[in-house]
Motif scaffolding. Structure first.
Motif, short mmCIF file in Angstrom:
data_model
loop_
_atom_site.label_atom_id
_atom_site.label_comp_id
_atom_site.label_asym_id
_atom_site.label_seq_id
_atom_site.Cartn_x
_atom_site.Cartn_y
_atom_site.Cartn_z
N GLU A 102 0.84 -1.20 0.00
CA GLU A 102 0.00 0.00 0.00
C GLU A 102 0.88 1.25 0.00
OE1 GLU A 102 -2.44 -0.34 3.43
OE2 GLU A 102 -3.76 -1.87 2.57
N ILE A 103 1.91 1.24 0.83
CA ILE A 103 2.83 2.38 0.90
C ILE A 103 3.60 2.52 -0.41
CG2 ILE A 103 4.90 3.29 2.04
CD1 ILE A 103 3.87 1.92 4.61
N LEU A 104 4.06 1.40 -0.93
CA LEU A 104 4.83 1.42 -2.19
C LEU A 104 4.02 2.03 -3.33
CD1 LEU A 104 6.94 -1.57 -3.56
CD2 LEU A 104 5.51 -0.19 -5.05
N ASP A 121 13.60 4.84 3.50
CA ASP A 121 12.92 6.05 4.00
C ASP A 121 11.41 5.98 3.86
OD1 ASP A 121 15.44 6.98 4.51
OD2 ASP A 121 15.48 8.43 2.86
N ASP A 122 10.92 5.43 2.76
CA ASP A 122 9.48 5.44 2.51
C ASP A 122 8.71 4.45 3.37
OD1 ASP A 122 10.47 7.10 0.54
OD2 ASP A 122 9.02 6.48 -0.96
N PHE A 123 9.43 3.58 4.08
CA PHE A 123 8.76 2.53 4.86
C PHE A 123 9.06 2.63 6.36
CE2 PHE A 123 9.40 0.88 0.56
CZ PHE A 123 8.09 0.58 0.22
N LYS A 124 9.49 3.81 6.79
CA LYS A 124 9.84 3.96 8.21
C LYS A 124 8.64 3.72 9.13
CE LYS A 124 13.89 6.93 7.81
NZ LYS A 124 14.49 8.27 8.07
N SER A 125 7.44 4.00 8.65
CA SER A 125 6.25 3.78 9.48
C SER A 125 6.01 2.30 9.75
CB SER A 125 5.01 4.38 8.80
OG SER A 125 4.75 3.74 7.57
N LEU A 126 6.67 1.44 9.00
CA LEU A 126 6.49 -0.01 9.17
C LEU A 126 7.61 -0.65 9.97
CD1 LEU A 126 5.28 -1.46 5.73
CD2 LEU A 126 4.00 -1.26 7.84
N PHE A 130 10.17 -5.34 12.19
CA PHE A 130 11.02 -5.86 13.25
C PHE A 130 10.34 -7.03 13.96
CE2 PHE A 130 12.37 -5.89 17.71
CZ PHE A 130 13.74 -6.00 17.56
N PHE A 131 9.07 -6.87 14.30
CA PHE A 131 8.33 -7.92 15.00
C PHE A 131 8.22 -9.17 14.14
CE2 PHE A 131 4.34 -10.12 15.98
CZ PHE A 131 4.51 -10.37 17.34
N ASP A 132 7.89 -9.01 12.86
CA ASP A 132 7.76 -10.16 11.97
C ASP A 132 9.07 -10.93 11.85
OD1 ASP A 132 5.14 -9.52 11.54
OD2 ASP A 132 5.41 -8.78 9.49
N LEU A 133 10.17 -10.20 11.72
CA LEU A 133 11.47 -10.86 11.56
C LEU A 133 11.89 -11.57 12.84
CD1 LEU A 133 13.42 -8.21 9.45
CD2 LEU A 133 12.29 -10.28 8.66
N ILE A 150 17.18 -13.34 12.18
CA ILE A 150 18.17 -12.46 12.80
C ILE A 150 19.12 -11.89 11.75
CG2 ILE A 150 19.95 -12.29 14.58
CD1 ILE A 150 17.07 -12.88 15.56
N LYS A 151 19.49 -12.71 10.78
CA LYS A 151 20.39 -12.23 9.73
C LYS A 151 19.76 -11.06 8.98
CE LYS A 151 20.86 -14.40 5.78
NZ LYS A 151 21.23 -15.41 4.75
N ALA A 152 18.47 -11.16 8.68
CA ALA A 152 17.78 -10.07 7.98
C ALA A 152 17.78 -8.80 8.82
CB ALA A 152 16.35 -10.48 7.64
N LEU A 153 17.60 -8.92 10.13
CA LEU A 153 17.61 -7.76 11.01
C LEU A 153 18.99 -7.10 11.02
CD1 LEU A 153 15.56 -9.11 14.05
CD2 LEU A 153 14.96 -7.15 12.63
N LEU A 154 20.02 -7.90 11.08
CA LEU A 154 21.38 -7.35 11.06
C LEU A 154 21.67 -6.64 9.75
CD1 LEU A 154 23.30 -10.30 12.75
CD2 LEU A 154 22.81 -8.06 13.74
N ASN A 155 21.17 -7.20 8.65
CA ASN A 155 21.40 -6.57 7.34
C ASN A 155 20.62 -5.27 7.21
OD1 ASN A 155 23.28 -8.31 6.18
ND2 ASN A 155 21.71 -9.79 5.62
N ILE A 156 19.46 -5.18 7.82
CA ILE A 156 18.71 -3.92 7.85
C ILE A 156 19.51 -2.87 8.61
CG2 ILE A 156 16.68 -2.76 8.79
CD1 ILE A 156 15.07 -5.26 8.18
N PHE A 157 20.07 -3.28 9.74
CA PHE A 157 20.91 -2.39 10.54
C PHE A 157 22.09 -1.88 9.71
CE2 PHE A 157 24.65 -1.73 13.17
CZ PHE A 157 24.19 -0.89 14.17
N ILE A 158 22.75 -2.77 9.00
CA ILE A 158 23.90 -2.41 8.16
C ILE A 158 23.48 -1.40 7.09
CG2 ILE A 158 25.46 -3.31 6.38
CD1 ILE A 158 25.68 -5.86 8.09
#
Length: 207
Positions: A48-50, A82-87, A92-95, A101-109
């Motif tokens: 929807e945001i996209l 930037d366009d998905f900061k509201s999510l 984070f909860f879904d991951l 955990i790997k996906a979360l770390l890559n988001i952080f990177i």
């Protein structure tokens, strides 16, 4: 078959059948992407945001009115964050719930722009040109020349050649890499830092 390929840009809410198609092809053909790990509720909100974004574009590939592929292009990679900061909390909860955990770390990177450590002299080139973020063709229709024509039609539809000089794409998959290099004339640019397998970045001239 190739002369029956049509593209459509999704500018309004996804129908139930369109969302089901996206969800299924994400899990089958883009199963390594972050989106494939999201809950149905978060994924719906993501698209929807996209669709409402002025900086990100969603296209479907059709043959005889049947959806067989999709493609996402962002005017700059930064919009994919930037366009998905509201999510961010939903993602984070879904991951966490799916132990990604790997996906979360890559988001952080990526969020802290550490992913371009190997491309520091090419940051402007990457950040100021569009990025082909996601692409998939239904398995039944792969290796038939459809992906190449689909990409070319989308580039023409968006008039990318009039707005930008180049476009980038990333992959860590050898088959996808061969497609972009040998079929669509991308060239190797460098690597983006990812855990635990770096992404290869490719570049295509649009002029």
């Amino acid at each position: 078959m190739l002369n029956r390929i049509q593209i459509k840009e999704i500018k309004k809410d996804l129908s139930d059948s369109e969302f089901k198609f996206l969800r299924n092809i994400l899990k089958s053909e883009n199963h390594e992407s972050l989106l494939s790990s999201l809950s149905e509720k978060t994924l719906k909100r993501y698209f929807e945001i996209l669709i409402k974004s002025r900086n990100i574009f969603l296209f479907f590939c059709e043959i005889d009115d049947k959806d067989i592929g999709y493609l996402v292009i962002a005017n700059s990679p930064k919009h994919l964050i930037d366009d998905f900061k509201s999510l961010k909390f939903s993602i984070f909860f879904d991951l966490i719930q799916n132990f990604k955990i790997k996906a979360l770390l890559n988001i952080f990177i990526s969020f802290f722009k550490l992913d371009l450590i190997f491309l520091s002299n090419k940051k402007n080139l990457i950040n100021n040109n569009p990025n082909l973020s996601l692409l998939a063709i239904d398995r039944e229709f792969q290796s038939k020349g459809i992906g190449k024509i689909f990409i070319e039609k989308v580039f023409n539809e968006l008039n990318l050649k009039n707005e930008f000089n180049q476009i980038t794409v990333e992959t860590n998959n050898l088959r996808t890499e061969n497609f972009y290099v040998n079929k669509v004339n991308f060239i190797y640019l460098g690597k983006k830092l990812r855990l635990f397998k770096n992404l290869k970045v490719f570049l295509k001239d649009l002029i």
